[in-house]
Design an enzyme around this catalytic site. Structure first.
Site, short mmCIF file in Angstrom:
data_model
loop_
_atom_site.label_atom_id
_atom_site.label_comp_id
_atom_site.label_asym_id
_atom_site.label_seq_id
_atom_site.Cartn_x
_atom_site.Cartn_y
_atom_site.Cartn_z
CG ASP A 77 -17.52 -63.04 13.25
OD1 ASP A 77 -17.02 -61.30 13.46
OD2 ASP A 77 -16.68 -63.82 12.01
CG ASP A 125 -12.77 -62.70 12.93
OD1 ASP A 125 -13.67 -63.38 12.57
OD2 ASP A 125 -13.57 -61.10 12.74
CG ASP A 164 -14.69 -67.63 12.50
OD1 ASP A 164 -14.97 -68.88 12.45
OD2 ASP A 164 -14.84 -67.58 11.92
P1 8GT Z 1 -17.56 -57.67 11.23
O1 8GT Z 1 -17.99 -57.16 12.53
O2 8GT Z 1 -19.64 -58.18 11.21
O3 8GT Z 1 -17.58 -58.78 12.09
O4 8GT Z 1 -17.04 -58.00 10.65
P2 8GT Z 1 -15.67 -58.40 9.83
O5 8GT Z 1 -14.87 -58.88 11.54
O6 8GT Z 1 -14.98 -57.54 9.11
O7 8GT Z 1 -16.12 -59.60 9.06
P3 8GT Z 1 -15.69 -61.38 9.10
O8 8GT Z 1 -16.64 -61.86 8.12
O9 8GT Z 1 -15.62 -61.97 10.52
O10 8GT Z 1 -14.55 -61.55 8.16
C1 8GT Z 1 -13.51 -60.86 8.66
C2 8GT Z 1 -12.35 -60.83 7.74
O11 8GT Z 1 -11.22 -62.21 7.43
C3 8GT Z 1 -13.03 -60.95 6.04
O12 8GT Z 1 -12.48 -59.40 5.48
C4 8GT Z 1 -12.19 -61.93 5.33
O13 8GT Z 1 -12.41 -61.06 4.44
C5 8GT Z 1 -11.04 -62.28 5.84
N1 8GT Z 1 -10.54 -63.53 5.55
C6 8GT Z 1 -10.02 -64.62 5.24
N2 8GT Z 1 -9.92 -65.80 5.26
C7 8GT Z 1 -10.97 -65.80 5.68
C8 8GT Z 1 -11.73 -66.96 5.59
O14 8GT Z 1 -11.12 -68.16 5.66
N3 8GT Z 1 -13.21 -66.97 5.56
C9 8GT Z 1 -13.81 -65.97 6.12
N4 8GT Z 1 -15.81 -65.93 6.40
N5 8GT Z 1 -13.34 -64.72 5.69
C10 8GT Z 1 -12.02 -64.76 5.70
O15 8GT Z 1 -8.87 -63.33 4.99
MN MN Z 2 -15.45 -60.41 12.15
#
Ligand code: 8GT
Ligand code: MN
Length: 532
Positions: free
Chosen positions: A324, A326, A409
């Site tokens: 996704d 972020d 997000d």
């Molecule tokens: P990806 O490449 O699969 O998207 O991997 P990612 O970008 O590392 O994982 P993500 O699921 O998109 O989450 C990004 C980061 O945001 C995670 O490391 C998580 O620890 C952090 N995070 C927060 N708050 C929240 C929250 O409320 N929900 C989620 N899902 N993640 C959060 O700091």
């Molecule tokens: Mn992500």
């Protein structure tokens, strides 16, 4: 090799740039390590090998099959290799060889078979656990590492344990995988691990199976099991978590057709998730993340000039693709960010860019104090929009249709909380969990994505001064790293003085919050000040 000059002379000629074609031995690509060998001897050896029909590359790439060095220890070359992999952004798994292999090959006029006496000993990967810091946030975990088959096996078991609701077991496998990712080289035998922290009996058995047989029977069984496959299928739907997927499985549902035929009740989010299932499970490329970010930036500029949009998540850690996008929104003047998100989302929607969205309000009060420890894991309470964007397709599966659905997000952080939000949203999830564990166990502090609290001063929140806020968070995570800069190599990470020992709680007069907080993190001194 007595005929070649052993010592480096001044201003040595570099080996000719670039490889001269595949050479006579297409399966062999050499790269010579200059350290200790010296530039002129390296140039000489390169020419010699090329004259004999070997391909010798001047710079390391994933194509290199044989790394040859002289008078270096295995650990030195393993470290060199790790650095090269990071710089070229690609992996490769070359043999690390002593010059004796090279000498014999030149003598034979062909690459001789590699024997164990030719190989550099990288045995002491982590002798007696001394080299491995106990918390993942203290270690460097490169994006590309040498133990992929082992970590994949362990992570499958971690995922399976998560599907069964065994959080503890899941964490144990994740921790073991995380330790292997931080090893400086490929693990050849279980004994090389020594009594490393974080690798339990079960994980060791899995590692041993993979090392001996190439696969672990338990992992293969899991991968084929109906429950694991169904849970994986369902949890990949946007809006479906482990609990829902598990309930569906228990109700006998196995496929999307089953969901349809049994008229399973779906939320609006899950309907959108199912509708765009294939797109949302196709990796998001960096270029797509950047164009999403630009679209949001444009909208933000319309309504609140001066506000910023920062790409976080895996992309900020240097990953080339993710699941996704972020994005963190903030404005340098606290409070100005209020109301921004809904206007941005409406505008993007009016431009036809949004396929689905739902928002959640900010529900965090700094003065409330932190959540109970372990209560919410990494979740936070920022104002946030969970959305699916309709992105113009740049090739790939959506090309024929002209667009692709991408999960986005959007998170709004007031500037005083921004460094914590950026740190929290950079991930990885395991890194964040470990950083929080470190803060609480070793520093008696509570960290979340909003603030850092000193528990000794009745949950007094600490925050960086406005001006240094973004530099502070940036310094935590240089690009092309799976995790932020290692604790130990950060010049600002000073050893703890006696009175700061984790075993002896800090007392305010000895260590004001500004120091306390900066020693929790290895970044810029941060000038953390109490919220007034
Ligand atoms: P990806 O490449 O699969 O998207 O991997 P990612 O970008 O590392 O994982 P993500 O699921 O998109 O989450 C990004 C980061 O945001 C995670 O490391 C998580 O620890 C952090 N995070 C927060 N708050 C929240 C929250 O409320 N929900 C989620 N899902 N993640 C959060 O700091
Ligand atoms: Mn992500």
């Amino acid at each position: 090799m007595a005929l070649v000059p052993l010592k480096r002379r001044r201003r040595a000629p570099s080996p000719p740039a670039g490889p001269p074609g595949p050479g006579r031995f297409p399966a062999v690509v050499l790269c010579l390590v200059e350290k200790r060998m010296g530039a002129s001897r390296r140039a000489f050896l390169t020419q010699l090998a090329r004259a004999k029909g070997f391909r010798v590359d001047r710079t390391y790439s994933a194509a290199v099959t044989h790394v040859v060095s002289e008078q270096n220890s295995g650990a030195e070359v393993a470290q060199w290799l790790e650095q090269q992999r990071e710089e070229c952004g690609d992996g490769g798994d070359p043999a690390l060889l002593d010059i004796s292999w090279f000498t014999e090959s030149m003598g034979a006029g062909r690459p001789v078979e590699i024997e164990s006496r030719h190989r550099l000993r990288v045995a002491a990967l982590a002798p007696h656990g001394r080299q491995m810091a106990p918390y993942a946030c203290q270690r460097r975990t490169p994006l590309l590492h040498s133990n992929q088959p082992l970590t994949e096996a362990l992570e499958t078991l971690a995922e399976e344990a998560g599907f069964s609701g065994s959080e503890g077991r899941s964490l144990a496998f994740t921790r073991a995988a995380s330790v292997l990712k931080a090893l400086p080289g490929r693990l050849g035998a279980l004994e090389e691990l020594g009594p490393l922290p974080g690798i339990g009996e079960h994980s060791r058995r899995v590692i041993q199976d993979v090392l001996e047989d190439g696969v672990c029977a338990e992992v293969e069984r899991v991968k084929l099991s109906e429950r694991y496959r169904t849970m994986k299928l369902f949890t990949k739907i946007f809006g479906v978590g482990v609990r829902t997927a598990s309930r569906w499985y228990q109700e006998g549902l196995r496929t999307f057709l089953d969901l349809q035929e049994r008229s399973t009740k779906l939320t609006r989010q899950q309907q959108a998730g199912l509708q765009h299932y294939d797109d949302l499970n196709t990796p998001v490329e960096r270029s797509e993340a950047e164009s999403t970010s630009r679209a949001v930036q444009e909208a933000v500029k319309r309504f609140l000039p001066g506000a910023s949009v920062t790409l976080a998540g895996g992309f900020r850690r240097g990953k080339p693709r993710g699941h996704d996008v972020d994005l963190l929104l903030t404005h340098p003047e606290e409070g100005r960010e209020v109301g921004l998100l809904s206007r941005v989302v409406s505008w993007l929607d009016s431009q036809g860019l949004i396929l689905y969205q739902h928002s959640q309000e900010n529900s965090y009060g700094l003065r409330e104090g932190p959540e109970p420890l372990g209560g919410r894991d990494v979740m936070d309470r920022f104002e946030r929009c969970f959305s699916i964007f309709r992105l113009e397709a740049q090739g790939g599966p959506g090309a024929a249709r002209g667009w692709k659905a991408v999960r986005v997000d959007l998170v709004v952080a007031p500037v005083s909380q921004f460094p914590f939000a950026l740190l929290g949203w950079t991930g990885s999830r395991h890194f964040e969990r470990e950083l929080r564990r470190f803060a609480s166990r070793e520093r008696k502090m509570v960290l979340n994505s909003h603030a850092l609290y000193d528990t000794r001063t009745s949950f007094y929140p600490l925050r960086p001064k406005k001006k240094s806020s973004s530099t502070w968070a940036w310094s935590m995570c240089p690009p092309h790293r799976e995790t932020p800069e290692p604790w130990s190599t950060c010049p600002l990470q000073r050893p703890l003085a006696a009175q700061e020992s984790p075993l002896q709680p800090w007392k305010r007069p000895l260590l004001p919050p500004v120091l306390a907080a900066s020693s929790v993190f290895p970044g810029d001194p941060a000038r953390l000040v109490p919220v007034d």
